[in-house]
Structures are given as C-alpha cells and as structure tokens.
Design an enzyme around this catalytic site. Structure first.
Site, short mmCIF file in Angstrom:
data_model
loop_
_atom_site.label_atom_id
_atom_site.label_comp_id
_atom_site.label_asym_id
_atom_site.label_seq_id
_atom_site.Cartn_x
_atom_site.Cartn_y
_atom_site.Cartn_z
CG PHE A 123 40.68 23.37 65.46
CD1 PHE A 123 41.21 22.20 65.98
CD2 PHE A 123 40.67 24.51 66.27
CE1 PHE A 123 41.74 22.16 67.27
CE2 PHE A 123 41.20 24.48 67.56
CZ PHE A 123 41.73 23.30 68.06
CB CYS A 144 42.26 19.62 56.85
SG CYS A 144 42.52 18.78 55.29
CB CYS A 164 30.91 53.47 24.24
SG CYS A 164 29.63 52.42 23.54
CB CYS A 190 29.91 45.44 22.72
SG CYS A 190 29.68 45.84 24.46
CB CYS A 219 30.86 48.38 30.44
SG CYS A 219 31.71 49.24 29.10
S1 SF4 Z 1 28.69 47.71 27.40
FE1 SF4 Z 1 27.55 49.49 26.65
S2 SF4 Z 1 28.81 51.26 27.22
FE2 SF4 Z 1 30.13 49.43 27.38
S3 SF4 Z 1 31.14 49.32 25.38
FE3 SF4 Z 1 29.32 48.01 25.24
S4 SF4 Z 1 27.71 49.39 24.42
FE4 SF4 Z 1 29.38 50.70 25.13
#
Ligand code: SF4
Ligand SMILES: Cc1cc2nc3c(=O)[nH]c(=O)nc-3n(C[C@H](O)[C@H](O)[C@H](O)COP(=O)(O)O)c2cc1C
Ligand code: SF4
Length: 675
Positions: A416, A418, A617, A620, A661
């Site tokens: 019933f 598609c 960590c 980044c 993360c």
């Molecule tokens: S998002 Fe935050 S906790 Fe994760 S690796 Fe990057 S700096 Fe580190």
C-alpha cells in the site's frame, strides 16, 4: 616535510636489513606532484647558497634534480655509473653501494663540471654517505664549490650525515629523517605515530570481491576481518586473522588495491581485542513471525534485491531466512533510466547514506513471478517465501493473493506504499486512505488463509490510522516502512531533463522508520511487526527488534554491499544475545518500549557534562566552533596549547561538542543534579 612524511607512512614499506621501500612514489613509480613539493622545499632550504648547478646521480636522483633545476632555472647534471663509449674526458670516483653490496664508479664529463660551478647535490637517500663522499671527490677533482647536499630521505641510524660532515660538506638538508627501521615499523624523527583507528580503516576498505589482500595473505582472511569490523563485529573479527604472521599481513597490505593508500591491515589486526564471548554459547536466532517459523529474523525487502529465482536462491544460500519478493502486479511496468540517485559525502563516493529510487513493481509477467515463488518454496522448504502484491481493484488484489497462496507462499504482503506509481489508484496514495486499505485488506483476507501483511507508507502524519484500518480488516501483521517521498537535484539523475518525486531509503531513513515502528508498537492491538528502513548492521536490526519487531527486512544495504551482509547480521545478533545471556530472540522483542515517554515526562532537573580526553584531542577546535555558534559558548579554546576548556557555569549539557569531535576525545561524566 609533512606531505612526504605522510606518504612514507602510507606507502613506504620496511624490509629486512634496514631497507625502506619507497618504489610506489619515489624510485620506481614516481609521484610528480610530490617531486615538485620536494623541489620547492629544497629550493627554500638552499635559497641563500646561490647554487649555479644541480648535480645528482643516476637514476633515482634525476627526478627531484630536474624538478629543482626547472624551478631554480639551473642546469642539471647527473653522474653516470658506467662510462659511455662516447665519453673520453671525465672525472671518476669509486663508491660502495649499501643496498646492492658492491662497488661502482661515478663518472662526470669534464665538460659539465668545472671550477666555475657552485654545486648543489640532491639525491633520494642519505644512508652511509658513500655516494655523497664520491660526489665530494668529483667536485674536488673539478675544483667546483660544493655548496650543500639535499636528500629526500635520510636514514639517520646509518650515520651518513657524520661521514659527509667529515668529508667537508657544510650544509646538509634531509626532508624526512628515519630514526629506525625495526620490527617492520618506520620510525620517523619528530613524528608521533597516530594509533590506527580500526573503524576508520575498515570504513576505507573497499570491501573488494575476491579480495586481493586475502589472496596475498594465504593464512587468513583479512578482507573478512575488515568487513566484520565495518559491520559492527570488531571483536569476533580476530577469528579470520588469528593465524596470520606479520609477513602474511604485510603481503596482504601490499596487495591492497585501495586507490589512495593501502588499508593498514597489519596495524588493524594488531589492534583487534580478543573476543570475550565464547562462540560455542551463541544461541539460535529462530523466531516465530505471524505463526511462521523463521531460522532468523532477517528477510530481503521487496525490491531490486529479489527480482528473480537466482537472486533469491543466492540470498537463501548466503543465510537469509526469507524473502518478501518484488511486488507483483497486473499492470505493464516500464522503468526509467537512470532509476536511482544517492546522497554521499564527496569523500566517500560509493558509500551513500541515502538512496532515492524511481523503481516501480516487478517487470516479469505475473505467472512467471508466481512460478519463481513456487520453485523457491519447493527448493528451499525451510526458508520463508512471501509474495508482495499490488492490485488496482478488489478483484485484482484477491486474484493476486490467491495466486500467491496457490504458489505455496507462506504469507502475502500488501504493498500500500510505493511512492512512485504512475497508475491511478495504486501505491502510497492508497496507503493514506483508511477506507481503501481496510477494504483491500478485508477482501484479501476473505480470499486466502495464509497470513496477510499490509505494508505501510511513511508518507503520512499518523501511520497508526491506516494500520488500525488494516488490523480491523483482519491483517495478521504490519510491515513498515516503504520509502519516503523525496527529491534530489543531481542533474545526472534527470530523465531527459525532467525529475519526479520518488522514494528515499537507506541509512538516513532509519530514525524515521524507527519512529513509525514505535508508534505502531504502542497501538493497543500490539500488532506483529516487520521493521524496514535503513538497516545495515545487526545493531540497526536490534533497534527495530527492541521496539517490537519480530522480523526485519533489508533492501538498500544489500544493494550497496551484497547478500554477504547477512554474515555479520547473524554473527552480531548471536554474540549480543550470548553476551546478555538471552536464549530466545523473542525475549528482546519490544524490550525498549517502556523507555518511551512523552517529552513532558522527561527528567529536566539533572545534567551530564562533557569530559575532554587531552590525549585523544588533536586540537582542531571544532568543539569550540560548534559550541560558540550552535551551543552556549561554554568552550574556551587556548590557541597557544590548542586545547579546549569547558566553562561549567555556561555548559547546558547538550553534547553537541561530543557529537562533532572528530577524534572521539569528548565523553560523558556522571549525571548529576543541576545547580
Ligand atoms: S573537537 Fe575539541 S576535543 Fe575534539 S579534537 Fe577537536 S579540539 Fe579536541
Ligand atoms: C530500488 C528499490 C525498489 C523497491 N521496490 C519495492 C517494491 O517493489 N515493493 C515494495 O513494497 N517496496 C519496494 N521498495 C522499498 C523497500 O522494500 C523498503 O521498504 C525501503 O527501501 C526501505 O528499506 P531500506 O532502507 O532497507 O532500503 C523498493 C526500494 C528500492 C530502493
Ligand atoms: S584489497 Fe584493500 S580495499 Fe580490497 S578488501 Fe582488501 S583491504 Fe579492502
């Protein structure tokens, strides 16, 4: 030089006797782009030395030397290792080759090296420094000034730098320095080796057919182990590689055909933990669905994965317990081209998370399809064969259902749902009408004795309304969901410049399918349920089971990865049950239903703060970006140390940071009462 270091780690191989094999990118097959980067780096490092000539030795030094000469607009000369018959007037020096364990001569015509030259020597390797000493000698003979030497890779442990310094070379540059080549590990100076992420590697694996890695390995099946990890069976994966030596795994890795760089098979295998569940305790996955005995809950969903006898037979042989065969109808079906489109990240072409199809129903003549089902049931009596049908009138629904019963089918599914039918009065429009689904279900029920399973459309606000109408008409179970109405805009999926709304499926739809299943499971009638929508792994299937399904169906994942995914569906579910001490699959059916409450009944007085693992960590700063722009400005990022810090007074415990993360460095603390 980061790109070179990465490349050595990815493509370099450590051989016995301190030999580093780089013939994938430097001294047999060459990567011109990398060579250019190498030359730019040499140019920067020797910019102040004002060379007038680039000198090298045949053959591996020629590529970087020519690149450098081109960039610096300087002539390039390479020393020959054999005297050409045409060369009479030359300088010569005798050198010992480390790799070949023999002596050879370096020869340069007097025409191309003179006291006017300021020479920059470049080569691929600095090992014991013997070649370099030979070059020093040649320059001395010619009275040329040797301003420095540049090497792509230096094997520091062979101490060539010391030898060259003693020979009077003042400026030596190496773009990557190897401290040690031991236990098949390449130890690079200043490089902290990141531990392999086995899931990342398993996801990169192309899941090759007749996998070259396994063929090369000989003692095990690394491709199967990677597939197990990919489909959520990390620990049991060891069984396929437990007898493999490092040499076997290295061979496998070298045979890997990944288009970027080989899967780090050896490191992956070394990182697999020993399984803590004894497979002799694995329970049987048998379950009763609609009164039908099924050897496991995994069925093919009515779709492109089951359109003829051979396909279904192959799936049965692979371990699938049953099939909801491709929907049979009485209308002529003519499909469009292209029929499909997919949504994926640019980085993961081929591995899509959402899939759009415009496929309608079976193109086979009705009789042929029922004959296939008859033969399947006869040849595979323990497997469950369910016909999916779609009529346009009550008469058609009844006729098709009777034909299914006569063919020996165990049950009949009523499609019933598609979303892309071109015929009037068919498809998901019917599924939205309580009146129509009720009358079609009732007429099918009145014409056959086998169980009747209406398949619901998700293209509706309250799926329970048509489901209730079907149950009132005597439906034995409900299956859900069919595909979700969608639009994609890729121009290469257009049909002669035109587009249409059509069905979306695959990984992306699973949460939507689960929501529909939850609502169906919460109905007072407690219907028997078959769950469909985005199932790829045993964990996905378990989610449907824990919400009340005693059967699950799979389509898109089989289209992507093949019938073989059944191996890991079965393995993972069995292992999960063994670990939990559950003997009967039925015990898991609906066990999570009591967890669901209305939003106003959820606890709003407690909080779980995120916790940061400084080791994992990488700095980044993504957590800070997301918390600032999509959260509560509760993360401060120290640009000196490149580490995040949580401001507890601002954090609301939303966990956006944990979800974004990229390294999994953010986990959870204990739930506490809000201050
Ligand atoms: S998002 Fe935050 S906790 Fe994760 S690796 Fe990057 S700096 Fe580190
Ligand atoms: C190519 C394709 C063809 C399909 N054909 C049918 C069909 O003939 N009958 C039907 O009931 N559902 C059909 N479906 C829907 C699937 O059976 C299933 O309900 C849906 O794809 C969701 O499951 P999945 O995410 O595992 O693919 C089709 C789906 C796809 C992708
Ligand atoms: S050859 Fe490489 S990509 Fe193919 S299955 Fe083996 S590890 Fe995966």
């Amino acid at each position: 030089m980061k790109s070179l270091i990465n490349r050595i780690l990815q493509d370099g191989h450590c051989l016995d006797g301190g030999i580093l094999k780089v013939d994938r990118f430097i001294n047999h097959q060459m990567d011109p782009y990398l060579m250019k980067q190498v030359a730019v780096e040499f140019m920067n490092r020797f910019a102040n030395e004002r060379p007038t000539k680039i000198l090298t030795v045949e053959a591996s030094g020629i590529a970087p030397a020519v690149m450098l000469g081109y960039l610096m607009e300087l002539p390039v000369v390479f020393a020959k290792k054999k005297q050409p018959s045409t060369m009479n007037n030359f300088y010569v020096s005798k050198v010992r080759s480390f790799t070949k364990q023999r002596d050879y001569t370096l020869i340069i015509s007097k025409e191309y090296l003179s006291s006017d030259d300021r020479v920059l020597f470049v080569d691929d390797f600095l090992a014991f420094g013997n070649t370099g000493v030979g070059v020093v000698d040649l320059c001395k003979q010619a009275g040329a000034t040797l301003i420095g030497m540049g090497f792509i890779i230096e094997k520091e442990f062979q101490e060539g730098r010391k030898v060259l310094a003693e020979a009077g070379v003042k400026h030596i540059e190496s773009l990557a320095i190897i401290e040690a080549l031991e236990n098949n590990q390449i130890k690079l100076k200043g490089v902290k080796l990141r531990k392999v992420n086995i899931y990342e590697e398993a996801n990169r694996c192309l899941l090759c057919q007749d996998a070259p890695c396994t063929k090369a390995c000989k003692t095990g099946d690394p491709a199967r182990a990677l597939r197990a990890i990919r489909f959520d069976n990390h620990k049991p994966a060891l069984r396929w590689v437990k007898d493999c030596s490092d040499a076997d795994l290295e061979r496998a890795e070298q045979a890997c055909i990944h288009y970027n760089w080989p899967i780090r098979i050896k490191e992956v295998v070394h990182s697999i933990h020993k399984d803590d569940v004894d497979d002799s305790c694995y329970p049987d996955l048998g379950i009763i669905f609609c009164g039908i005995k099924c050897e496991n809950p995994f069925f093919l969903a009515s779709s492109a994965v089951c359109i003829n006898y051979e396909m279904v037979a192959n799936a049965f042989k692979a371990g699938w317990a049953g099939v909801f065969y491709k929907t049979i109808c009485m209308q002529e079906i003519k499909e469009v081209s292209p029929l499909f489109d997919a949504m994926h990240n640019n980085a993961t072409h081929g591995d899509f998370y959402g899939f759009r199809n415009m496929e309608q129903l079976s193109e086979n003549p009705v009789e042929e399809d029922f004959d296939i089902l008859r033969r399947l049931k006869k040849d595979y009596p323990t497997k469950v064969v369910i016909a999916s049908i779609m009529g346009q009138t009550e008469e058609e629904w009844m006729k098709l259902a009777k034909m299914a019963e006569e063919a020996g089918c165990d049950a009949v599914e009523l499609n019933f749902s598609c979303p892309q039918m071109k015929h009037k009065g068919m498809g998901s429009d019917v599924g939205q009408s309580q009146e129509l689904v009720n009358s079609y279900t009732a007429c099918v029920k009145s014409s056959v004795k086998i169980p009747v399973i209406p398949k619901m459309t998700p293209n509706i606000t309250h799926i329970t309304e048509p489901a209730e109408a079907c149950l009132q008409a005597g439906a034995d179970a409900i299956s859900a969901i069919n595909t979700i109405k969608s639009v994609t805009m890729a121009s290469d999926a257009e049909v002669t410049g035109r587009r249409t709304i059509s069905g979306y499926s695959g990984r992306a739809v699973r949460p939507i399918a689960l929501r529909h299943i939850l609502e169906l499971a919460q109905m007072p009638q407690k219907p028997v349920l078959s769950g469909i929508g985005g199932i790829e792994t045993w964990r996905d299937a378990l989610e449907f089971i824990q919400l009340g399904c005693s059967n699950v169906q799979v389509c898109t994942a089989v289209m992507q990865y093949g019938y073989r995914i059944i191996d890991d569906l079965i393995l993972g579910l069995q292992r999960f049950m063994a670990k939990r001490g559950v003997n009967e699959l039925q015990q898991l059916v609906g066990e999570h239903l009591p967890k669901f409450l209305n939003p106003d009944h959820l606890d709003r007085d407690t909080i779980i703060y995120p916790k940061f693992d400084k080791e994992m960590c990488v700095g980044c700063g993504r957590c800070e970006v997301s918390c600032s722009d999509g959260g509560h400005q509760a993360i401060v990022f120290d640009s000196e140390t490149r580490r995040p810090r949580l401001v507890g007074t601002k954090c609301v415990g939303c966990h956006l940071c944990r979800l974004i993360c990229p390294t999994g460095a953010i986990s959870v603390t204990k739930r506490i009462t809000k201050k």
